[in-house]
Design an enzyme around this catalytic site. Structure first.
Site, PDB file in Angstrom:
ATOM      1  N   ASP A 135      -0.703  12.607  34.272  1.00 28.65           N
ATOM      2  CA  ASP A 135      -0.771  11.794  32.772  1.00 28.65           C
ATOM      3  C   ASP A 135      -1.499  12.772  31.860  1.00 28.65           C
ATOM      4  O   ASP A 135      -2.630  12.904  31.967  1.00 28.65           O
ATOM      5  CB  ASP A 135      -1.397  10.600  33.149  1.00 28.65           C
ATOM      6  CG  ASP A 135      -0.867   9.592  32.284  1.00 28.65           C
ATOM      7  OD1 ASP A 135      -0.432   9.565  31.135  1.00 28.65           O
ATOM      8  OD2 ASP A 135      -0.620   8.437  32.955  1.00 28.65           O
ATOM      9  N   ASP A 237       1.429  10.703  27.043  1.00 25.92           N
ATOM     10  CA  ASP A 237       1.026   9.238  26.826  1.00 25.92           C
ATOM     11  C   ASP A 237       1.049   9.090  25.340  1.00 25.92           C
ATOM     12  O   ASP A 237       0.662   9.834  24.573  1.00 25.92           O
ATOM     13  CB  ASP A 237      -0.299   9.165  27.207  1.00 25.92           C
ATOM     14  CG  ASP A 237      -1.166   7.824  27.076  1.00 25.92           C
ATOM     15  OD1 ASP A 237      -0.472   6.869  27.829  1.00 25.92           O
ATOM     16  OD2 ASP A 237      -1.914   7.749  26.255  1.00 25.92           O
ATOM     17  N   GLU A 291       6.178   9.236  26.916  1.00 27.96           N
ATOM     18  CA  GLU A 291       6.223   7.733  26.761  1.00 27.96           C
ATOM     19  C   GLU A 291       5.859   7.543  25.106  1.00 27.96           C
ATOM     20  O   GLU A 291       5.504   8.482  24.521  1.00 27.96           O
ATOM     21  CB  GLU A 291       4.771   7.407  27.141  1.00 27.96           C
ATOM     22  CG  GLU A 291       4.698   5.724  27.172  1.00 27.96           C
ATOM     23  CD  GLU A 291       3.214   5.200  26.817  1.00 27.96           C
ATOM     24  OE1 GLU A 291       3.099   4.014  27.300  1.00 27.96           O
ATOM     25  OE2 GLU A 291       2.467   5.893  26.444  1.00 27.96           O
ATOM     26  N   HIS A 358       1.934   0.204  34.913  1.00 30.21           N
ATOM     27  CA  HIS A 358       0.457  -0.268  34.673  1.00 30.21           C
ATOM     28  C   HIS A 358       0.169  -0.886  33.379  1.00 30.21           C
ATOM     29  O   HIS A 358      -0.946  -1.597  33.227  1.00 30.21           O
ATOM     30  CB  HIS A 358      -0.423   0.969  34.785  1.00 30.21           C
ATOM     31  CG  HIS A 358      -0.374   2.008  33.767  1.00 30.21           C
ATOM     32  ND1 HIS A 358       0.901   2.919  33.310  1.00 30.21           N
ATOM     33  CD2 HIS A 358      -1.103   2.312  32.704  1.00 30.21           C
ATOM     34  CE1 HIS A 358       0.840   3.407  32.549  1.00 30.21           C
ATOM     35  NE2 HIS A 358      -0.606   3.208  31.816  1.00 30.21           N
ATOM     36  N   ASP A 359       1.100  -0.853  32.384  1.00 30.53           N
ATOM     37  CA  ASP A 359       0.888  -1.350  31.296  1.00 30.53           C
ATOM     38  C   ASP A 359       1.684  -2.791  31.373  1.00 30.53           C
ATOM     39  O   ASP A 359       1.939  -3.511  30.095  1.00 30.53           O
ATOM     40  CB  ASP A 359       1.461  -0.751  29.960  1.00 30.53           C
ATOM     41  CG  ASP A 359       0.601   0.426  29.796  1.00 30.53           C
ATOM     42  OD1 ASP A 359      -0.577   0.422  30.192  1.00 30.53           O
ATOM     43  OD2 ASP A 359       0.984   1.433  29.200  1.00 30.53           O
TER      44      ASP A 359
HETATM   45  C1  GLC Z   1      -0.564   4.175  26.978  1.00 30.44           C
HETATM   46  C2  GLC Z   1      -0.972   3.947  28.248  1.00 30.44           C
HETATM   47  C3  GLC Z   1      -1.897   2.691  28.227  1.00 30.44           C
HETATM   48  C4  GLC Z   1      -3.224   2.899  27.503  1.00 30.44           C
HETATM   49  C5  GLC Z   1      -2.630   3.756  26.091  1.00 30.44           C
HETATM   50  C6  GLC Z   1      -3.935   4.149  25.542  1.00 30.44           C
HETATM   51  O1  GLC Z   1       0.292   3.140  26.256  1.00 30.44           O
HETATM   52  O2  GLC Z   1       0.139   3.852  29.121  1.00 30.44           O
HETATM   53  O3  GLC Z   1      -2.244   2.424  29.684  1.00 30.44           O
HETATM   54  O4  GLC Z   1      -3.899   2.149  27.443  1.00 30.44           O
HETATM   55  O5  GLC Z   1      -1.611   4.537  26.323  1.00 30.44           O
HETATM   56  O6  GLC Z   1      -4.171   5.288  25.899  1.00 30.44           O
END
Ligand code: GLC
Length: 582
Positions: A135, A237, A291, A358-359
Site C-alpha cells: 500500500d 492510496d 484507489e 478495510h474501509d
Molecule cells: C484510503 C484508505 C483509508 C485511509 C484513507 C486515508 O482511503 O483506504 O483506510 O483512511 O485513505 O489514508
C-alpha cells in the site's frame, strides 16, 4: 420430469468425483484458446487477497497482528489458491489511522516486526508462487514524519513546500472539508509559523505537496526502494487527491456530491503519474492499482488506458458506495452500475472487482444477510459475484469464512479515528448519538477490521494477549478450523470458485452480458469467450425468486451451486448462486 432428470444427472456428476475435478473435465473439453487473447497479463488473471495486518495473526502476544503471524499462516494463504496478497500499510506510523499515517516510509512498524521479517515474508510468499502488493500512502504523511517536522519548523525550511501552507496574514483560507476531522475542517492553524496546513484526512495526516518536484523525487526514491526488494504490486492510496488546485478557489454549491472531482484531479495529476511511470514504474514488472479514480468512468479510464502509461487498473467506488449501507438496496440500480462500468472498460483499460475492504463493513452484512440461516449461503452468493465478473477480484481476509459485522453498542469499543471523531462531531453539534451508534452497526469500518477467527479457542486463536479490538463473539462457530472440516463451508466454497475462475479464462476475459435486467431480485449474466459461454444466476434476496434469461438450460452443464440441490427450472432459493456452462 425435467426437474427429476436434472436432479439425477446432478447426483451422478457429484458422486464419485469431486465437483472441481468434474469441472476440470469440462474445461478440458472446451479448452479456452487462451493464447489468442490480446493483452493477457498475470494481474488480470489473479485473485488478490487483502490482509489487514493488525488483525490477521498475532505472533508475539501483544494483541496486535504482525508479520511473523502472517508468515506462520503462509500455507493457509497458499491453500486458498490466491495469486497475490495486498498488505495494508506496514510502515512506521503513530497509527492515528492504522498505518495510513506514515512517519517513515523506509521502516517497518515496530509492532509488526522488523525489515528482516518483511524480507522473510516476501521470500515465503514468493517461494509459494504468491506475489506481494504494498500500500502506497503518499497523498499525505504522518505529522510525525521528519519532512513535516522540518516543514513546520520555519517558513524558510527546505521542506516547507513538501506540504500545503497558507500564511495567516492572508486571512483564513477558503474552507476545505476534512473527512476525519472533528470539525470537518481541513485547515489546521499552527502557531509555530502563524500559518494553516492542509489535511484532507485527520489533523495528524498533512497533505503532501506534489507540485514540489523535490517531494516527487523523494517519493520515487522510496518506490524504488520497495520495488528493488522485489515487491510485485503497488496499491496507490487516495490517488486522485495528490494533485490539487493549489490556488484553493471556492467551490460551487453542491460540490460535495462529487467531492473527488473538486478535491483532487488537479491540473497536473496525470503529468505526475506519467512522470512517476517514466521514472520508476516502467522500469519494473510491477502491477499498480489506483484507489480513487472514480469521478466518472471517463476519468477512471485516464488512469488505466494502456496508451497513457499510467496504472494497471483502478477501483471504482460507485458500486461500493451504492445504497449508503441501507439493508434493502435496489438491485436494479446495483446491476446498472456494474454493467455500465463494465461497458466502459470493455475494449480497453481494466478494473478491480470487490465488495469489501478495510474501509467497509463486512461483505455479508453489507450486501448479503448475516442472519444465521442466511450467512453462509449469502456469503457464497456474493463470492460468486466477485469471482465471475470481469475485473480482478480483490477479496478481503475473513470474508472467506463469512465473517460478519461486530456491531458495537458503544463508542468505547471503536478504534477507528473516522468513527471516533465523527461521534465527537455529532456530540458537539447536538446530534442524535443513539442513531449514530445504530447507523455505525451497518457502516463503520471497524466492523471489517476485527481479528481473523482461526479457531474456537480463546481469542479465536488470533492472540494469546488482549486483542487491540474486540473479537466477534460468533468465533466459536465461524472459524477457520471448523470450516476446514466442513466440505460445504464458505471457506471450501471460496477455494472451489477461485479454482473455477483460474481454470476458465472465460471468467476472466469473457464478454459480460446482463440478462433479465429489470428483475428486482436476481442478477443474471453471461460471460463469453472464444466459443465458450457461462451463465451466472444470483438471487440477491432472502426469499425464493424466479429468473427469466430466455436461455434453454436443457443442454447446460451445472458447474457450481451454493445449495446442495440444483435449481428447479427458473426458480431460485434464497441467495442461491448458480454457474452453468452453456
Ligand atoms: C484510503 C484508505 C483509508 C485511509 C484513507 C486515508 O482511503 O483506504 O483506510 O483512511 O485513505 O489514508
Amino acid at each position: 420430469m425435467l426437474k427429476n432428470m436434472r436432479l439425477i444427472s446432478y447426483l451422478i456428476i457429484s458422486i464419485g468425483c469431486s465437483f472441481i475435478s468434474c469441472k476440470y473435465s469440462v474445461s478440458a473439453r472446451h479448452a479456452d484458446k487462451i493464447d489468442s487473447i490480446p493483452g493477457r497479463t498475470w494481474w488480470k488473471e489473479a485473485v488478490i487477497y487483502q490482509i489487514y495486518p493488525r488483525s490477521f495473526k498475532d505472533n508475539d502476544g501483544d494483541g496486535v497482528g504482525d508479520l511473523k503471524g502472517i508468515i506462520s499462516k503462509l500455507d493457509y494463504i497458499k491453500s486458498l489458491g490466491v495469486d497475490a496478497v495486498w498488505l495494508n500499510p506496514i510502515y512506521q506510523s503513530p497509527n492515528y489511522d492504522n498505518g495510513y499515517d506514515v512517519s517513515d516510509y523506509y521502516k517497518i512498524q515496530p509492532q509488526y516486526g522488523t525489515m528482516q521479517d518483511f524480507d522473510s515474508l516476501l521470500q515465503g510468499l514468493h517461494e509459494r508462487g504468491i506475489k506481494l502488493v504494498m500500500d502506497i500512502v503518499v497523498n499525505h504523511s504522518s505529522s510525525q514524519h521528519d519532512w513535516f517536522k522540518q516543514s513546520r519548523s520555519s517558513r524558510t525550511n527546505p521542506y516547507r513546500n513538501y506540504y500545503h501552507w497558507w500564511n495567516a496574514e492572508k486571512g483564513k483560507p477558503t474552507p476545505r472539508y476534512s473527512f476525519f476531522d472533528v470539525n470537518n475542517d481541513a485547515w489546521k492553524y499552527d502557531t509555530l509559523t502563524n500559518a494553516y496546513y492542509l489535511h484532507y484526512f485527520a489533523q495528524q495526516q498533512p497533505d503532501l505537496n506534489w507540485e514540489n518536484s523535490a517531494l516527487r523525487e523523494d517519493i520515487y526514491k522510496m518506490l524504488r526502494f520497495w520495488l528493488d526488494k522485489g515487491v510485485d504490486g503497488l496499491r496507490m492510496d487516495a490517488f486522485q487527491f495528490i494533485a490539487k488546485d493549489t490556488t484553493f478557489p471556492p467551490f460551487p454549491a453542491g460540490y460535495e456530491k462529487n467531492i473527488a472531482k473538486y478535491y483532487g484531479n488537479g491540473p497536473h495529476l496525470h503529468d505526475y503519474i506519467q512522470e512517476m511511470s517514466k521514472e520508476v514504474l516502467s522500469k519494473y514488472p510491477v502491477m499498480t492499482v489506483a484507489e480513487g479514480a472514480d469521478t466518472s468512468p471517463e476519468d477512471a479510464m485516464k488512469f488505466v488506458d494502456p496508451a497513457r502509461h499510467e496504472f494497471s487498473m483502478a477501483y471504482h467506488f460507485e458500486g461500493i458506495d451504492y445504497g449508503k449501507y441501507k439493508p434493502n438496496y435496489d438491485l436494479i440500480g446495483f446491476k446498472k452500475i456494474y454493467s455500465y462500468w463494465d461497458s466502459c472498460f470493455e475494449n480497453k483499460g481494466w478494473l478491480a472487482i470487490f465488495l469489501a475492504n478495510h474501509d467497509q463493513p463486512r461483505m455479508v452484512s453489507h450486501w448479503g444477510n448475516d442472519a444465521p440461516q442466511f450467512r453462509n449461503v449469502s456469503s457464497k452468493m456474493l463470492t460468486t459475484f466477485v469471482m465471475t465478473m470481469r475485473g480482478t477480484p480483490y477479496y478481503y481476509y475473513g470474508d472467506e469464512l463469512g465473517m460478519d459485522n461486530i456491531k458495537f453498542d458503544k463508542i468505547e469499543d471503536y478504534r477507528d479515528i473516522s468513527t471516533i471523531n465523527a461521534y465527537q462531531h455529532e456530540k458537539n453539534t447536538g446530534g442524535d448519538l443513539e442513531k449514530f451508534i445504530e447507523d455505525k452497526k451497518r457502516s463503520a469500518r471497524d466492523n471489517g477490521r476485527t481479528p481473523f477467527q482461526w479457531d474456537g479457542n480463546d481469542n479465536a486463536g488470533f492472540t494469546t494477549g488482549t486483542p487491540w479490538i474486540k473479537i466477534n463473539s460468533d468465533y466459536k462457530t465461524v472459524n477457520e478450523a471448523a470450516e476446514e472440516k466442513d466440505s460445504n463451508s464458505v471457506l471450501n466454497y471460496f477455494r472451489k470458485i477461485v479454482k473455477l475462475r483460474k481454470n476458465n479464462p472465460v471468467l476472466v476475459y469473457g464478454k459480460y452480458t446482463l440478462l433479465d435486467k429489470d428483475n428486482p431480485n436476481v442478477y443474471a449474466y453471461t460471460r463469453e469467450l472464444n466459443g465458450r459461454k457461462m451463465l451466472i444466476v444470483l438471487n440477491f434476496k432472502n426469499k425464493p425468486a424466479t429468473v427469466n434469461t430466455g436461455i434453454n438450460l436443457a443442454k447446460a452443464t451445472l458447474l457450481l451451486d451454493n445449495y446442495s440441490t440444483p435449481p428447479e427450472g427458473n426458480s431460485l432459493q434464497p441467495y442461491e448462486a448458480v454457474i452453468y456452462e452453456l
